[in-house]
Enzyme design. Structure first.
Site, PDB file in Angstrom:
ATOM      1  N   SER A  32       0.847  -1.192   0.000  1.00 41.36           N
ATOM      2  CA  SER A  32       0.000   0.000   0.000  1.00 41.36           C
ATOM      3  C   SER A  32       0.890   1.253   0.000  1.00 41.36           C
ATOM      4  O   SER A  32       1.689   1.424  -0.922  1.00 41.36           O
ATOM      5  CB  SER A  32      -0.969  -0.036   1.181  1.00 41.36           C
ATOM      6  OG  SER A  32      -2.002   0.905   1.015  1.00 41.36           O
ATOM      7  N   ASP A  89      -8.791  -5.025  -6.705  1.00 38.76           N
ATOM      8  CA  ASP A  89      -8.580  -4.011  -5.663  1.00 38.76           C
ATOM      9  C   ASP A  89      -9.444  -2.787  -5.973  1.00 38.76           C
ATOM     10  O   ASP A  89      -9.300  -2.163  -7.028  1.00 38.76           O
ATOM     11  CB  ASP A  89      -7.097  -3.630  -5.637  1.00 38.76           C
ATOM     12  CG  ASP A  89      -6.705  -2.830  -4.396  1.00 38.76           C
ATOM     13  OD1 ASP A  89      -7.581  -2.131  -3.842  1.00 38.76           O
ATOM     14  OD2 ASP A  89      -5.531  -2.872  -4.011  1.00 38.76           O
ATOM     15  N   HIS A 133      -7.524  -5.375  -1.795  1.00 37.20           N
ATOM     16  CA  HIS A 133      -6.331  -4.682  -1.319  1.00 37.20           C
ATOM     17  C   HIS A 133      -5.626  -5.433  -0.189  1.00 37.20           C
ATOM     18  O   HIS A 133      -4.402  -5.384  -0.066  1.00 37.20           O
ATOM     19  CB  HIS A 133      -6.709  -3.277  -0.853  1.00 37.20           C
ATOM     20  CG  HIS A 133      -5.540  -2.385  -0.590  1.00 37.20           C
ATOM     21  ND1 HIS A 133      -4.626  -2.043  -1.567  1.00 37.20           N
ATOM     22  CD2 HIS A 133      -5.131  -1.762   0.543  1.00 37.20           C
ATOM     23  CE1 HIS A 133      -3.704  -1.248  -1.054  1.00 37.20           C
ATOM     24  NE2 HIS A 133      -3.983  -1.066   0.219  1.00 37.20           N
TER      25      HIS A 133
END
Length: 750
Positions: free
Chosen positions: A618, A693, A725
């Site tokens: 991320s 995602d 995600h």
């Protein structure tokens, strides 16, 4: 080892030592157990390595029962509801999830759970009735009412369709929920269902939190009951102005085209309205939110008298946050009671509390540079500052008005640990209630000053204990000792604890780090290093905390790697000066700080300074790319997971908080993107991304793939069909970590 490298490393040592600062080492007992080596296949298999780690901890309102959700031994992600009687300590299964209907979740509920980071099956949430005699349990869109008096669980007759965001009303007379974008109330006494709104559908959503509220504001709901059950405040959002994106969710057996209203940075947000609907006649009063319609509504909260409603109004640039209160007995506009302002941004919190016995309120603010608690009257006058100092309050957790105590968690004892404290409501000395070194997350009973302590540390998987108001332990709910019967025991003898320390950033601020040495460490050898990074705001990696993300770290240590983590400027719990360095330019101070960490590593005789990799997911994936592209002489390789690569592709509330609006900071957006630095890439990159995602869109990675390919640069990529995600699932994670371990071995050891 070349003479050139030795020379540069030796030159770096005095520079580093000259700005080194001291750091305290948490007090941890060395783990004891077997010496069986960890395998990647074991990391996330059942039973969970952490042992029994219940979630959904609650105390019944009367304080007589502890309830929690516990995964099964054969499937750690399938949860049943358990209880412990406070008086006797007896534990038992309260409700077997097999008694409830299981089925497919709606797309809306799947997305909501992804935002909540909830993963699993069975019973995932439940709500106590105010009289402690019943529970509401939503499961697969069906609402179940569980009566403890006759041990009977009954599906409520609320009609067809998937229900979401179900709640019990404050006094337990009603159940509310959202279905088909409208708000409904079911009367448990008359069994009558009433639609409180009827215009939901298409772009109109009633009682529902918009995307950025869920993902970025920690607001998962769009409606709030008045304490006396006379009315409900709710949001009405109109998404018609938000850009409609057709997003490809790529699965193994096909491609799902999903239309999503995604509020990109600089683009339109939802139009939001706040209404109050009365149960008696379903009339709605719309709240005057002011002339500026391009705003956020991050918090709504009733006052105890049910006659006044508060809401927090946030400007789109997030430089200003108002606490406003509407008196429903008057036709006047809401009054602004407290205003917070910043040249960078104002952080949100959940720490507003209205006292029931006096017209006063507790409020958390960073107005002096650190998050602290203040007492105001309801005219907005500050009466006193209850906490103060160069440390941060994490959360207001309980107020005992009868005895005059305010309970909170914070970093007063150590920035790398979270402890429980209390301070007199009238002001005075702060008392620390938690003692053990680690992370304490208390859950208090509504009507008694007893609490559950959810504790963990680097040397102890999560434990749950019951405590009195002075911190004395009354009973264990889950001791979770790592004894010979524990799933972790066969491996615990090789579990490595880190060394904590500090170095200084270029502006003189202290940076916290933790360094894990390999199993069977030999100071005469030189080891390759994996720098595990997040680096983004509102997060902290360098903590004395148990985390399943550290399982892979332990595996790497057993393969002969050093693992290093440093919280660069911009990270959480360090105050506004430390955090707001990144404003309007991401990926600069953060990368510089990670480079300072590598300078420190290279000063250590047992570090192989030529073989250092950086790995993150991320924002950490973004950091891995920026570090490799901008500082290839520091990092030989990088693993970038689900990275944001172009901030114009991310959502408005998060991105504009740190980079401002694209129209006013185009240069900052360009400099903060990964893409301008692709030419600096040399070699040693692995990227991975979930192909479904809906948070960091897959396009973020494909843009980098294309840019690297256009430059003729060689790299590796692994993309996961159907993964979101969080990269959930044992099979996905096993394959992922096997791939990462293989990559690191090839890059740093050969």
């Amino acid at each position: 080892m070349t003479k050139k490298w030795i020379s540069s490393a030796l030159m770096a040592v005095p520079m580093f030592l000259s700005h080194a600062v001291s750091a305290s080492q948490p007090q941890l007992a060395q783990p004891v157990g077997g010496n069986e080596p960890l395998t990647i296949e074991r990391l996330y298999a059942s039973p969970a390595l952490a042992g029994s780690s219940p979630r959904g901890l609650k105390l019944s309102p009367d304080g007589k029962r502890v309830t929690y959700l516990a995964g099964r031994a054969e499937d750690q992600h399938f949860y049943d509801l358990w209880q412990m009687e406070v008086a006797t300590g007896k534990q038992s299964l309260l409700l077997d999830a097999d008694k409830l209907k299981s089925g497919e979740l709606s797309d809306e509920e799947k997305a909501r759970r992804e935002r909540q980071r909830i993963y699993g099956q069975g019973i995932m949430e439940y709500f106590w009735a105010d009289d402690s005699q019943a529970l509401l349990i939503p499961a697969s869109g069906v609402l179940y009412y569980y009566s403890l008096s006759d041990n009977k669980v009954t599906p409520l007759p609320v009609g067809e369709g998937f229900t979401t965001d179900a709640k019990l009303s404050p006094k337990g007379h009603y159940v509310s929920f959202v279905r088909d974008q409208n708000l409904y109330v079911f009367d448990l006494r008359t069994q009558k269902l009433t639609a409180m709104t009827t215009d939901g559908g298409g772009a109109i959503k009633n009682g529902m939190a918009e995307f950025v509220a869920q993902e970025e504001m920690d607001r998962m709901t769009g409606y709030w009951w008045a304490p006396d059950e006379s009315a409900i405040a709710f949001t009405r959002i109109d998404e018609s102005g938000v850009e409609l994106v057709t997003r490809n969710e790529i699965y193994a057996d096909g491609i799902k085209l999903t239309e999503q209203r995604y509020p990109y940075a600089g683009k339109n947000n939802v139009a939001i309205a706040l209404g109050v609907v009365t149960l008696a006649n379903k009339q709605v009063r719309w709240v005057d939110l002011g002339e500026d319609k391009d705003i956020y509504l991050p918090r709504v909260k009733w006052l105890p008298d049910s006659l006044q409603l508060s809401f927090q109004w946030q400007s789109r640039d997030q430089h200003r946050l108002d606490l406003r209160i509407l008196d429903l007995r008057s036709q006047d506009a809401p009054m602004t009671m407290i205003r917070e302002e910043s040249d960078a941004w104002v952080n949100l919190n959940n720490d507003l509390y209205f006292l029931k016995k006096s017209p006063q309120m507790l409020w958390a603010s960073e107005r002096d540079g650190f998050n602290h608690l203040y007492l105001f009257d309801q005219q907005g006058r500050q009466l006193r500052q209850l906490t103060k100092g160069d440390w941060a309050v994490d959360e207001l957790v309980h107020v005992d008005e009868q005895e005059g105590w305010v309970y909170f968690t914070g970093r007063k004892a150590s920035v790398v640990e979270q402890h429980l404290f209390r301070v007199p409501l009238k002001g005075g000395k702060i008392e620390q209630l938690s003692k053990r070194s680690g992370m304490h997350a208390p859950v208090f009973a509504d009507n008694q000053a007893i609490y559950l302590d959810y504790f963990n540390s680097l040397a102890q998987p999560p434990q749950i204990s019951l405590h009195d108001e002075q911190g004395k332990r009354l009973a264990w709910v889950e001791q979770n000792q790592v004894d010979k019967s524990h799933p972790l025991y066969p491996y615990f003898g090789q579990w490595q604890l880190p060394e904590f320390g500090q170095i200084k950033a270029e502006d003189g601020q202290a940076l916290q780090y933790r360094l894990f040495k390999p199993t069977q460490f030999d100071a005469t050898k030189r080891y390759p290093v994996v720098v595990r990074v997040y680096g983004g705001p509102h997060a902290q990696l360098v903590v004395n905390s148990w985390s399943e993300h550290d399982y892979f770290t332990q595996y790497l240590l057993q393969q002969g790697f050093i693992v290093f983590q440093l919280d660069n400027r911009g990270s959480a719990h360090r105050g506004t000066k430390f955090e707001q360095v990144i404003y309007k330019h991401l990926g600069e101070a953060e990368v510089n700080d990670q480079k300072a960490g590598v300078d420190y590593l290279r000063s250590l005789s047992y570090v192989d300074g030529k073989n250092i990799a950086i790995y993150g997911h991320s924002y950490g994936g973004y950091m891995a790319l920026m570090s490799l592209f901008k500082a290839p002489d520091y990092f030989k390789a990088a693993i970038s997971g689900a990275p944001v690569t172009d901030w114009s592709l991310y959502d408005s509330h998060y991105t504009e908080r740190y980079l401002s609006h694209p129209a006013t900071n185009a240069e900052g957006y360009e400099a903060s993107s990964v893409l301008p630095y692709v030419k600096g890439y040399q070699s040693g990159l692995l990227m991975y991304h979930g192909m479904a995602d809906d948070n960091v869109l897959f396009e973020n990675s494909t843009r980098v793939y294309k840019a690297l390919q256009d430059e003729g640069k060689l790299f590796q990529m692994i993309d996961y069909p159907g993964s979101k995600h969080s990269m959930r699932g044992e099979k996905v994670r096993t394959h992922l970590y096997r791939s990462l371990a293989d990559f690191l071995d090839r890059q740093l050891k050969h």
